[in-house]
Design a protein around this motif. Structure first.
Motif, PDB file in Angstrom:
ATOM      1  N   GLN A  93       0.635  -1.185   0.204  1.00 53.67           N
ATOM      2  CA  GLN A  93      -0.571   0.123   0.061  1.00 53.67           C
ATOM      3  C   GLN A  93       1.174   1.369  -0.213  1.00 53.67           C
ATOM      4  OE1 GLN A  93      -3.099  -0.979   3.247  1.00 53.67           O
ATOM      5  NE2 GLN A  93      -4.251  -1.436   1.947  1.00 53.67           N
ATOM      6  N   LYS A  94       2.073   1.299   0.693  1.00 50.91           N
ATOM      7  CA  LYS A  94       2.826   2.369   0.731  1.00 50.91           C
ATOM      8  C   LYS A  94       3.427   2.368  -0.355  1.00 50.91           C
ATOM      9  CE  LYS A  94       4.186   1.771   5.552  1.00 50.91           C
ATOM     10  NZ  LYS A  94       5.339   1.248   6.728  1.00 50.91           N
ATOM     11  N   TRP A  95       3.907   1.175  -1.461  1.00 52.71           N
ATOM     12  CA  TRP A  95       4.188   1.701  -2.647  1.00 52.71           C
ATOM     13  C   TRP A  95       3.573   2.031  -3.885  1.00 52.71           C
ATOM     14  CZ3 TRP A  95       9.065   2.707  -3.862  1.00 52.71           C
ATOM     15  CH2 TRP A  95      10.628   2.646  -3.183  1.00 52.71           C
ATOM     16  N   VAL A  96       2.273   2.047  -3.651  1.00 46.90           N
ATOM     17  CA  VAL A  96       1.204   2.397  -4.413  1.00 46.90           C
ATOM     18  C   VAL A  96       1.027   3.670  -4.297  1.00 46.90           C
ATOM     19  CG1 VAL A  96      -1.424   2.628  -4.662  1.00 46.90           C
ATOM     20  CG2 VAL A  96      -0.036   0.655  -4.609  1.00 46.90           C
ATOM     21  N   THR A  97       0.702   4.348  -3.252  1.00 48.76           N
ATOM     22  CA  THR A  97       0.850   5.751  -2.647  1.00 48.76           C
ATOM     23  C   THR A  97       2.337   6.541  -3.206  1.00 48.76           C
ATOM     24  OG1 THR A  97       0.019   5.381  -0.076  1.00 48.76           O
ATOM     25  CG2 THR A  97       1.246   7.251  -0.750  1.00 48.76           C
ATOM     26  N   VAL A  98       3.278   5.703  -3.162  1.00 50.73           N
ATOM     27  CA  VAL A  98       4.334   6.505  -3.991  1.00 50.73           C
ATOM     28  C   VAL A  98       4.196   6.401  -5.000  1.00 50.73           C
ATOM     29  CG1 VAL A  98       6.711   5.831  -3.792  1.00 50.73           C
ATOM     30  CG2 VAL A  98       6.002   5.371  -2.138  1.00 50.73           C
ATOM     31  N   PHE A  99       3.594   5.643  -6.045  1.00 46.36           N
ATOM     32  CA  PHE A  99       3.648   5.908  -7.478  1.00 46.36           C
ATOM     33  C   PHE A  99       2.025   6.617  -7.625  1.00 46.36           C
ATOM     34  CE2 PHE A  99       5.124   1.353  -7.515  1.00 46.36           C
ATOM     35  CZ  PHE A  99       6.700   1.846  -8.338  1.00 46.36           C
TER      36      PHE A  99
END
Length: 137
Positions: free
Chosen positions: A107-113
């Motif tokens: 979920q954190k990486w989705v936010t970053v992207f």
């Protein structure tokens, strides 16, 4: 070692094993475990693995725990990426609030992207390391 305790060798392999006779399935799983054990022993006897390896410096990018600015700064140094430290710190502070609001690393990486896309930044060239070699097999 992973794989030994749970005896899971991939979903496709598991489906095939479940089609076999119980004794053959158990014997095959034992062969797999023996293979993993031998491989593990071989790798550790022929390659040095330590906590001091430079590759460990990028582990904070897993986003499985809270990271700090020094870790991000060390990663840019390790990867020889020249950045303005003041701008990097500002970006880190903005991203940290949004990233830490998420539960899982995915979920954190989705936010970053999503944030990068909204700003017109493409990370595809940075994050182009495949998660496995399944596509080549």
């Amino acid at each position: 070692m992973e794989g030994n305790n749970d005896r899971f060798f991939g979903s496709v392999t598991q489906r095939i094993l479940n089609l076999w006779d119980v004794n053959i399935k158990k014997q095959t799983e034992n062969y797999f475990v023996e293979f993993y054990t031998e491989l593990h022993t071989y790798l550790h006897s022929h390659f040095t693995v330590s906590q001091n390896m430079s590759i460990n410096s990028i582990l904070p990018l897993c986003l499985n725990r809270e990271i700090n600015f020094n870790e991000i700064n060390n990663i840019t140094t390790l990867l020889k990426i020249k950045v303005d430290a003041d701008i990097l710190y500002d970006e880190f502070c903005n991203a940290k609030e949004k990233i830490n609001a998420q539960d899982t690393s995915s979920q954190k990486w989705v936010t970053v992207f999503q944030e990068c896309k909204a700003c017109g930044i493409s990370l595809c060239f940075v994050m182009n390391i495949p998660g496995s070699n399944a596509h080549t097999e």
